[in-house]
Design a protein around this motif. Structure first.
Motif, short mmCIF file in Angstrom:
data_model
loop_
_atom_site.label_atom_id
_atom_site.label_comp_id
_atom_site.label_asym_id
_atom_site.label_seq_id
_atom_site.Cartn_x
_atom_site.Cartn_y
_atom_site.Cartn_z
N ASP B 140 0.86 -1.26 0.17
CA ASP B 140 0.09 0.04 0.10
C ASP B 140 0.85 1.29 -0.04
OD1 ASP B 140 -2.37 -1.41 0.09
OD2 ASP B 140 -2.90 -1.07 2.05
N LEU B 143 2.44 1.52 -3.42
CA LEU B 143 1.48 2.18 -4.45
C LEU B 143 0.88 3.69 -4.52
CD1 LEU B 143 -0.66 -1.11 -4.98
CD2 LEU B 143 0.43 0.19 -6.98
N MET B 147 1.05 6.22 -7.47
CA MET B 147 0.06 6.99 -8.01
C MET B 147 0.08 8.23 -8.10
SD MET B 147 -1.62 4.98 -9.26
CE MET B 147 -1.58 3.14 -9.55
N ASN B 186 -1.98 -6.03 -5.99
CA ASN B 186 -2.37 -4.98 -5.76
C ASN B 186 -1.95 -3.74 -7.02
OD1 ASN B 186 -3.19 -5.72 -3.39
ND2 ASN B 186 -1.77 -4.87 -2.18
N ALA B 190 -4.46 -1.54 -9.11
CA ALA B 190 -4.19 -0.35 -9.04
C ALA B 190 -4.38 0.32 -10.51
CB ALA B 190 -3.12 0.28 -8.25
N GLN B 193 -7.66 0.14 -11.83
CA GLN B 193 -8.63 1.37 -11.43
C GLN B 193 -8.10 2.63 -12.02
OE1 GLN B 193 -7.90 0.86 -7.39
NE2 GLN B 193 -9.43 -0.88 -7.20
N SER B 194 -6.94 2.84 -12.29
CA SER B 194 -6.51 4.39 -12.88
C SER B 194 -6.16 4.17 -14.17
CB SER B 194 -5.36 4.78 -12.28
OG SER B 194 -5.12 4.20 -10.87
#
Lengths: 246, 246
Positions: B140, B143, B147, B186, B190, B193-194
């Motif tokens: 996490d 990431l 991002m 993950n 991610a 999602q992006s």
């Protein structure tokens, strides 16, 4: 808390060390000086929590696990990139330090960003630092950067209190086989060669990473684990180094 | 090659990706833009090697594994800390880029430092970048910073070519038990999602770290290994993204 190289677990060590020091009865604050990649909010379970303010310029630290915390990550939106050049970073750090109503106490642990740049120079100019703790994995590329950090702190006359080896060998939870993913033991050797105290070694353990991601540092959530014991040993060694007057 | 967070294996991916691209027949250069913690000399087996110079201002890249390389680490003493504020870093990067007699070719991979600061702004101003590749572990905290890198590149209008997941779960070489030391999967989620292409996943493998520390990247020294295959897949996906005109 410096490291030279990023991703060696500097924030993990900072957070767990703060909790270990608090458990020893020391009043402890934690200041996240990593403006570009603040990890403190996630690791301390303070995600999406804003500090209280008074007027335009006074910030109150967030308190968790008995630690008073401040991080840029609690002030800007989590996903936003802080694309700031050095002089702005300098200003932000100065404001966060000065405008926060710190409660005082025995320890303030400052979690530095990787490198040996603006933030480090800024902090040595703004604060009278009791000393620097350098975190490294046992891996050569990490140790090389760690030693650059040591050289930097020595150049600006901040005492180097010691080296911590993080991510020391992995032990398979199933069969017990040890794999030196990031090697093992090199940090202690490097400390010896450079005449720096070696404060201790922390193994690679799933619970440490999971604790960080969940905002429940292992020292607080699993105080009887081997890892928590390792952090407490490092905290005790650190106190000893400070008392010895380094 | 960016990451946001340090220590996620950005340099490891940069080096192995360069070698994979060269093996596919692309003429490739590698520029180490990490002024504070250059890893390229160790990882490419170019430790303590100085580039040839001509006159006062012309540098010739060092060539290894078919890649033309330049790093501040080959110009300053290895143990010396480059305690420079942002504006000096800007100048050094400009000089290294401009004064090196690059041979030209198909690819120049730029290994960025962690963060979203001076070096990143400098490079987007100096070069016309074809795109950014972001490396992250599945963890996490990594990431989140990855991002931020994505947001920064989008803000300065550099196309994000894709995300690479590094240090994806560890498999015990003795018993085969998988341990998600830094979690697993993950980064792909991610990316989805992006709306960013996911370029591939690299496992945690001892041989990758050892290869880096010995200056023998796994893609060159063990081309038949699972890891080398993973790097080649990522290289192929990257070429495809570029050809698709992102």
């Amino acid at each position: 808390m410096g490291s030279g190289k990023g991703g060696v677990g500097k924030s993990t060590v900072a957070v767990n060390l703060a909790i270990a020091l608090a458990a020893m009865g020391h009043k402890t604050s934690l200041f996240d000086a990593d403006i570009y990649g603040p990890s403190l909010p996630i690791m301390m379970g303070l995600r999406n929590t804003k500090p209280k303010m008074e007027g335009q310029n006074t910030l109150f630290p967030l308190t968790k696990y008995g630690i008073d915390c401040m991080s840029i990550g609690n002030l800007v939106e989590e996903a936003a990139a802080t694309i700031w050049r050095g002089p702005i970073v300098h200003q932000v750090i100065e404001q966060l330090l000065r405008d926060t109503r710190w409660p005082g106490g025995d320890f303030m642990i400052i979690d530095l960003p990787p490198g040996t740049g603006d933030t480090h120079l800024t902090l040595t100019q703004l604060c009278e630092l009791a000393g620097a703790v350098i975190v490294s994995t046992p891996q050569d590329v990490a140790l090389l950067d760690a030693m650059k950090s040591v050289a930097m702190f020595q150049k600006v006359e901040v005492p180097v209190l010691g080296l911590v080896e993080n991510m020391s060998a992995f032990i398979c939870p199933k069969c017990g086989t040890e794999t030196p993913i990031f090697d093992k033991g090199n940090a202690e050797r490097a400390a010896g060669q450079s005449n720096i105290p070696f404060l201790g070694r922390i193994p690679i353990e799933l619970s440490i990473r999971v604790g960080g991601d969940m905002g429940k540092p292992v020292t607080a959530s699993q105080p009887d684990s081997v890892s928590a014991q390792a952090f407490r040993t490092i905290a005790a060694n650190l106190v000893q180094e400070l008392e010895a007057g380094h």
